[in-house]
Design an enzyme around this catalytic site. Structure first.
Site, PDB file in Angstrom:
ATOM      1  CD  GLU A 149      -2.937  -1.167   0.139  1.00 27.86           C
ATOM      2  OE1 GLU A 149      -3.315  -0.177  -0.518  1.00 27.86           O
ATOM      3  OE2 GLU A 149      -3.524  -2.180  -0.068  1.00 27.86           O
ATOM      4  CB  CYS A 200      -6.065  -2.865   6.486  1.00 25.78           C
ATOM      5  SG  CYS A 200      -6.044  -4.505   6.961  1.00 25.78           S
ATOM      6  CG  HIS A 222      -4.494  -4.974   1.963  1.00 27.17           C
ATOM      7  ND1 HIS A 222      -4.837  -3.722   1.924  1.00 27.17           N
ATOM      8  CD2 HIS A 222      -5.163  -5.464   3.155  1.00 27.17           C
ATOM      9  CE1 HIS A 222      -5.585  -3.274   2.556  1.00 27.17           C
ATOM     10  NE2 HIS A 222      -6.013  -4.569   3.479  1.00 27.17           N
TER      11      HIS A 222
HETATM   12  N1  PCA Z   1      -8.088  -6.786   6.880  1.00 29.83           N
HETATM   13  C1  PCA Z   1      -9.033  -5.823   7.057  1.00 29.83           C
HETATM   14  C2  PCA Z   1      -8.792  -5.539   8.565  1.00 29.83           C
HETATM   15  C3  PCA Z   1      -8.101  -6.689   9.133  1.00 29.83           C
HETATM   16  C4  PCA Z   1      -7.491  -7.244   8.063  1.00 29.83           C
HETATM   17  O1  PCA Z   1      -6.807  -8.392   8.111  1.00 29.83           O
HETATM   18  C5  PCA Z   1      -8.879  -4.673   6.141  1.00 29.83           C
HETATM   19  O2  PCA Z   1      -8.483  -4.725   4.909  1.00 29.83           O
HETATM   20  O3  PCA Z   1      -9.069  -3.613   6.653  1.00 29.83           O
END
Ligand code: PCA
Length: 203
Positions: free
Chosen positions: A79, A140, A164
């Site tokens: 990200e 996240c 991610h």
């Molecule tokens: N993914 C979520 C929150 C916790 C996770 O593992 C997200 O993409 O916001």
């Protein structure tokens, strides 16, 4: 160099969260001159600040890479940016709707990790990866924004960012229509994280 990795507890009806499954395999590892510590984060709006601040104070990392599941993505996503906005219902049924993360905070923060070099190294290692320009508006994006804000207001010498990862196959195989969901083997996810740490520790 000390690197703190965070992964999340399961959410949204899943029984595991691959971000935690991946980072916990790196606990205590030495990778390219960096020593790795890992901590699990709650998917709870009101608990996340205390959880990451405690982890930073306890581990005193030079670099923090927060990791989370993004079901539906087909590659590892590094990200670029976190925005000052929160939406969604957490594991304690608390819902945020178009809420500011920090009322007095800037609109966004960039990652302070070497994202271009990280992306290149992961792809060269044979793991599909890209730079993403939105971490969503859920927990996240929240931790990404809040950690960056914390480092700025406290003038910490701490580089931080977010990665991610897709579902792992075990999560997808038990869904009603597995063919609808992309997944990535946990070993590839771990390899991607190792490559990122190698890049970070040599930067
Ligand atoms: N993914 C979520 C929150 C916790 C996770 O593992 C997200 O993409 O916001």
């Amino acid at each position: 160099m000390k690197i703190l990795l965070t992964g999340y507890e399961p959410f949204g009806g899943e029984t595991i969260n691959p971000s935690w499954e991946a980072v916990k395999l790196l606990q205590g590892k030495k990778i390219g001159g960096a020593s790795v510590a890992v901590v699990q984060m709650p998917v709870v709006w009101n608990e996340i600040d205390e959880a990451f601040i405690t982890a930073i104070q306890q581990h005193q990392p030079d670099v923090m890479v927060c990791v989370g599941q993004s079901g539906g993505r087909n590659a590892v996503a590094i990200e670029r940016i976190a925005v000052n906005k929160a939406n969604g219902k957490d594991n304690k049924e608390v819902e945020k709707v178009e809420a500011a993360i920090k009322e007095d905070g800037p609109q966004a923060y960039f990652s302070t990790l070497p994202i271009v070099e990280m992306n290149k190294a992961v792809c060269e290692a044979g793991v599909p990866c890209y730079i993403s320009n939105s971490a969503g508006l859920y927990l996240c994006n929240y931790i990404f924004y809040a950690v960056r804000h914390y480092t700025e207001i406290n003038k910490l010498n701490l580089k931080a960012g977010f990665v991610h990862i897709p579902y792992i196959p075990e999560q997808v195989a038990v869904k009603q229509r597995p063919s609808k969901f992309p997944s990535m083997d946990l070993r590839l996810v771990v390899k991607a994280l190792e490559k990122m740490i190698e890049v970070i520790s040599s930067a």
